[in-house]
Scaffold this motif. Structure first.
Motif, PDB file in Angstrom:
ATOM      1  N   ARG A  48       1.093  -0.631  -0.378  1.00 44.58           N
ATOM      2  CA  ARG A  48      -0.334   0.076   0.231  1.00 44.58           C
ATOM      3  C   ARG A  48       0.660   0.837   0.147  1.00 44.58           C
ATOM      4  O   ARG A  48       0.588   2.274  -0.458  1.00 44.58           O
ATOM      5  CB  ARG A  48      -0.913  -0.011   1.069  1.00 44.58           C
ATOM      6  CG  ARG A  48      -2.151   1.118   1.660  1.00 44.58           C
ATOM      7  CD  ARG A  48      -3.154   0.548   2.333  1.00 44.58           C
ATOM      8  NE  ARG A  48      -3.039  -0.654   2.478  1.00 44.58           N
ATOM      9  CZ  ARG A  48      -3.556  -1.727   3.748  1.00 44.58           C
ATOM     10  NH1 ARG A  48      -3.818  -0.948   4.438  1.00 44.58           N
ATOM     11  NH2 ARG A  48      -3.700  -2.777   3.908  1.00 44.58           N
ATOM     12  N   GLU A  49       1.771   1.318   0.502  1.00 42.46           N
ATOM     13  CA  GLU A  49       2.391   2.240   1.116  1.00 42.46           C
ATOM     14  C   GLU A  49       3.579   2.634  -0.044  1.00 42.46           C
ATOM     15  O   GLU A  49       3.721   3.904  -1.280  1.00 42.46           O
ATOM     16  CB  GLU A  49       3.287   1.888   1.770  1.00 42.46           C
ATOM     17  CG  GLU A  49       2.842   3.008   3.511  1.00 42.46           C
ATOM     18  CD  GLU A  49       1.826   3.561   3.755  1.00 42.46           C
ATOM     19  OE1 GLU A  49       2.705   4.908   2.898  1.00 42.46           O
ATOM     20  OE2 GLU A  49       0.670   3.556   4.264  1.00 42.46           O
ATOM     21  N   SER A  50       3.991   1.158  -1.125  1.00 45.56           N
ATOM     22  CA  SER A  50       4.887   1.813  -1.777  1.00 45.56           C
ATOM     23  C   SER A  50       3.859   2.304  -2.832  1.00 45.56           C
ATOM     24  O   SER A  50       4.935   2.807  -4.257  1.00 45.56           O
ATOM     25  CB  SER A  50       5.666   0.478  -2.134  1.00 45.56           C
ATOM     26  OG  SER A  50       5.033  -0.914  -2.373  1.00 45.56           O
ATOM     27  N   GLU A  51       3.110   0.903  -3.191  1.00 48.91           N
ATOM     28  CA  GLU A  51       1.855   1.859  -5.021  1.00 48.91           C
ATOM     29  C   GLU A  51       2.511   3.738  -4.224  1.00 48.91           C
ATOM     30  O   GLU A  51       1.371   3.938  -5.072  1.00 48.91           O
ATOM     31  CB  GLU A  51       0.668   0.865  -4.545  1.00 48.91           C
ATOM     32  CG  GLU A  51       1.067  -0.651  -4.559  1.00 48.91           C
ATOM     33  CD  GLU A  51      -0.001  -1.097  -4.659  1.00 48.91           C
ATOM     34  OE1 GLU A  51      -1.116  -0.550  -3.976  1.00 48.91           O
ATOM     35  OE2 GLU A  51      -0.660  -2.407  -5.089  1.00 48.91           O
ATOM     36  N   LYS A  52       2.496   4.292  -3.448  1.00 48.43           N
ATOM     37  CA  LYS A  52       2.312   5.392  -3.902  1.00 48.43           C
ATOM     38  C   LYS A  52       3.618   6.096  -4.757  1.00 48.43           C
ATOM     39  O   LYS A  52       3.443   6.945  -5.146  1.00 48.43           O
ATOM     40  CB  LYS A  52       3.183   6.262  -2.119  1.00 48.43           C
ATOM     41  CG  LYS A  52       1.582   6.049  -1.130  1.00 48.43           C
ATOM     42  CD  LYS A  52       1.282   6.660  -0.356  1.00 48.43           C
ATOM     43  CE  LYS A  52       0.686   6.274   0.598  1.00 48.43           C
ATOM     44  NZ  LYS A  52       1.018   7.118   2.189  1.00 48.43           N
ATOM     45  N   ARG A  59       9.512   1.116  -6.829  1.00 47.14           N
ATOM     46  CA  ARG A  59       8.770   1.009  -5.682  1.00 47.14           C
ATOM     47  C   ARG A  59       9.725  -0.099  -5.471  1.00 47.14           C
ATOM     48  O   ARG A  59       9.849  -1.682  -4.315  1.00 47.14           O
ATOM     49  CB  ARG A  59       7.766   0.136  -6.048  1.00 47.14           C
ATOM     50  CG  ARG A  59       6.357   0.876  -6.221  1.00 47.14           C
ATOM     51  CD  ARG A  59       5.345   0.485  -7.168  1.00 47.14           C
ATOM     52  NE  ARG A  59       5.096  -0.244  -7.840  1.00 47.14           N
ATOM     53  CZ  ARG A  59       4.499   0.420  -9.169  1.00 47.14           C
ATOM     54  NH1 ARG A  59       4.254   1.003  -8.708  1.00 47.14           N
ATOM     55  NH2 ARG A  59       4.617  -0.944 -10.169  1.00 47.14           N
ATOM     56  N   GLU A  83       7.581   5.477   5.305  1.00 48.24           N
ATOM     57  CA  GLU A  83       8.050   6.957   4.642  1.00 48.24           C
ATOM     58  C   GLU A  83       9.613   7.031   4.640  1.00 48.24           C
ATOM     59  O   GLU A  83      10.042   7.914   3.501  1.00 48.24           O
ATOM     60  CB  GLU A  83       6.667   7.883   5.263  1.00 48.24           C
ATOM     61  CG  GLU A  83       7.690   9.096   5.009  1.00 48.24           C
ATOM     62  CD  GLU A  83       6.512   9.677   5.999  1.00 48.24           C
ATOM     63  OE1 GLU A  83       7.025  11.289   6.287  1.00 48.24           O
ATOM     64  OE2 GLU A  83       6.034   9.331   7.476  1.00 48.24           O
ATOM     65  N   ILE A  86      10.744   5.716   0.928  1.00 51.20           N
ATOM     66  CA  ILE A  86       9.619   6.661   0.000  1.00 51.20           C
ATOM     67  C   ILE A  86      10.516   8.160  -0.380  1.00 51.20           C
ATOM     68  O   ILE A  86      10.832   8.314  -1.670  1.00 51.20           O
ATOM     69  CB  ILE A  86       7.762   6.741  -0.113  1.00 51.20           C
ATOM     70  CG1 ILE A  86       7.803   5.004  -0.362  1.00 51.20           C
ATOM     71  CG2 ILE A  86       7.366   7.571  -0.717  1.00 51.20           C
ATOM     72  CD1 ILE A  86       5.551   5.028   0.648  1.00 51.20           C
ATOM     73  N   ARG A  93       8.232  13.107  -5.640  1.00 46.75           N
ATOM     74  CA  ARG A  93       6.661  12.054  -5.386  1.00 46.75           C
ATOM     75  C   ARG A  93       6.476  12.873  -3.712  1.00 46.75           C
ATOM     76  O   ARG A  93       5.689  12.435  -3.773  1.00 46.75           O
ATOM     77  CB  ARG A  93       6.723  10.687  -5.836  1.00 46.75           C
ATOM     78  CG  ARG A  93       5.630  10.615  -5.887  1.00 46.75           C
ATOM     79  CD  ARG A  93       4.321  10.673  -6.535  1.00 46.75           C
ATOM     80  NE  ARG A  93       3.263  10.288  -6.526  1.00 46.75           N
ATOM     81  CZ  ARG A  93       1.915  10.689  -6.122  1.00 46.75           C
ATOM     82  NH1 ARG A  93       2.187  11.809  -6.610  1.00 46.75           N
ATOM     83  NH2 ARG A  93       0.966  10.093  -5.579  1.00 46.75           N
ATOM     84  N   TYR A  94       7.320  12.289  -3.203  1.00 46.78           N
ATOM     85  CA  TYR A  94       7.381  12.255  -1.702  1.00 46.78           C
ATOM     86  C   TYR A  94       6.849  13.379  -1.414  1.00 46.78           C
ATOM     87  O   TYR A  94       5.680  14.179  -0.585  1.00 46.78           O
ATOM     88  CB  TYR A  94       8.261  11.822  -1.217  1.00 46.78           C
ATOM     89  CG  TYR A  94       8.638  12.350   0.749  1.00 46.78           C
ATOM     90  CD1 TYR A  94       7.667  11.100   1.056  1.00 46.78           C
ATOM     91  CD2 TYR A  94       9.620  13.430   1.224  1.00 46.78           C
ATOM     92  CE1 TYR A  94       7.754  11.322   2.405  1.00 46.78           C
ATOM     93  CE2 TYR A  94       8.846  13.223   2.531  1.00 46.78           C
ATOM     94  CZ  TYR A  94       8.096  12.217   2.662  1.00 46.78           C
ATOM     95  OH  TYR A  94       7.720  12.608   4.702  1.00 46.78           O
ATOM     96  N   LEU A  97       3.239  14.362  -2.250  1.00 43.93           N
ATOM     97  CA  LEU A  97       2.801  14.058  -1.490  1.00 43.93           C
ATOM     98  C   LEU A  97       1.945  14.348  -0.008  1.00 43.93           C
ATOM     99  O   LEU A  97       1.015  14.479   0.032  1.00 43.93           O
ATOM    100  CB  LEU A  97       2.849  12.214  -1.314  1.00 43.93           C
ATOM    101  CG  LEU A  97       2.787  10.759  -1.535  1.00 43.93           C
ATOM    102  CD1 LEU A  97       3.817  10.086  -2.229  1.00 43.93           C
ATOM    103  CD2 LEU A  97       1.487  10.884  -2.179  1.00 43.93           C
ATOM    104  N   ASP A 100       0.046  17.090  -0.867  1.00 47.69           N
ATOM    105  CA  ASP A 100      -1.558  16.749  -1.248  1.00 47.69           C
ATOM    106  C   ASP A 100      -2.125  15.880   0.511  1.00 47.69           C
ATOM    107  O   ASP A 100      -3.206  16.715   1.234  1.00 47.69           O
ATOM    108  CB  ASP A 100      -1.529  15.371  -1.606  1.00 47.69           C
ATOM    109  CG  ASP A 100      -1.097  15.622  -3.037  1.00 47.69           C
ATOM    110  OD1 ASP A 100      -1.093  16.465  -3.336  1.00 47.69           O
ATOM    111  OD2 ASP A 100      -0.992  14.400  -3.775  1.00 47.69           O
TER     112      ASP A 100
END
Length: 168
Positions: A48-52, A59, A83, A86, A93-94, A97, A100
């Motif tokens: 779930r986390e890596s799919e960000k 990933r 976290e 990522i 991207r981080y 995120l 957002d």
């Protein structure tokens, strides 16, 4: 079969589904599940986390680095390490995120302070707060037009005095 795998029928079903569908999406997690070195719950959290992250390569990089710790740390520690990984894998991207997430949690509160005064409190992303501060200062500047013969420095001082307390 669930008893032999030492899991519930629901857990076994989830594990079989993961093994069947993750071969291409999460090859690292797929292999760990197949080898039995990773639990289904931890695999779900990692996935779930890596799919960000947008790319399969990023990933896989995160998943490879988290596996040695996945079963050794608590859930909070796992999420914290994920976290950080990522953020290392894709800093841009981080940051997006985080922005957002901050926008989802933006809050504005107002309090009356008496004598015709009020306090406005805004909590949100750094970019949003900076934009709001700039807009408020511009509004204060428009409300305090320069008087004839007033220097720019004096006008700025007057504007900032009327917009006192605006800090980022």
């Amino acid at each position: 079969v669930a008893a032999l795998a030492r899991t519930s029928p629901t857990g076994l079903r989830a594990r079989v589904e993961m093994i069947a569908t993750w071969a291409e999406e999460h090859p690292v997690l797929h292999r760990a599940l197949h080898e039995g070195t990773l639990t289904t719950g931890r695999a779900r959290v990692i996935a779930r986390e890596s799919e960000k992250l947008p790319g399969a390569r990023e990933r896989a990089w995160v998943e490879m680095r988290i596996l040695p710790y996945a079963e050794q740390v608590g859930e909070v520690g796992l999420r914290t390490r994920l976290e950080r990984l990522i953020a290392q894998a894709d800093p841009t991207r981080y940051r997006a995120l985080l922005d957002d997430l901050a926008q989802e949690r933006d809050t504005v509160t107002t309090r009356q302070q008496g004598y015709g005064r009020a306090a406005l409190s805004y909590q949100g992303s750094l970019a949003s707060v900076a934009a709001l501060r700039a807009a408020l200062i511009a509004k204060a500047a428009a409300a305090n037009p320069a008087t004839p013969g007033q220097s720019t420095a004096a006008r700025d001082h007057q504007t900032f005095s009327s917009a006192q307390g605006l800090t980022v």
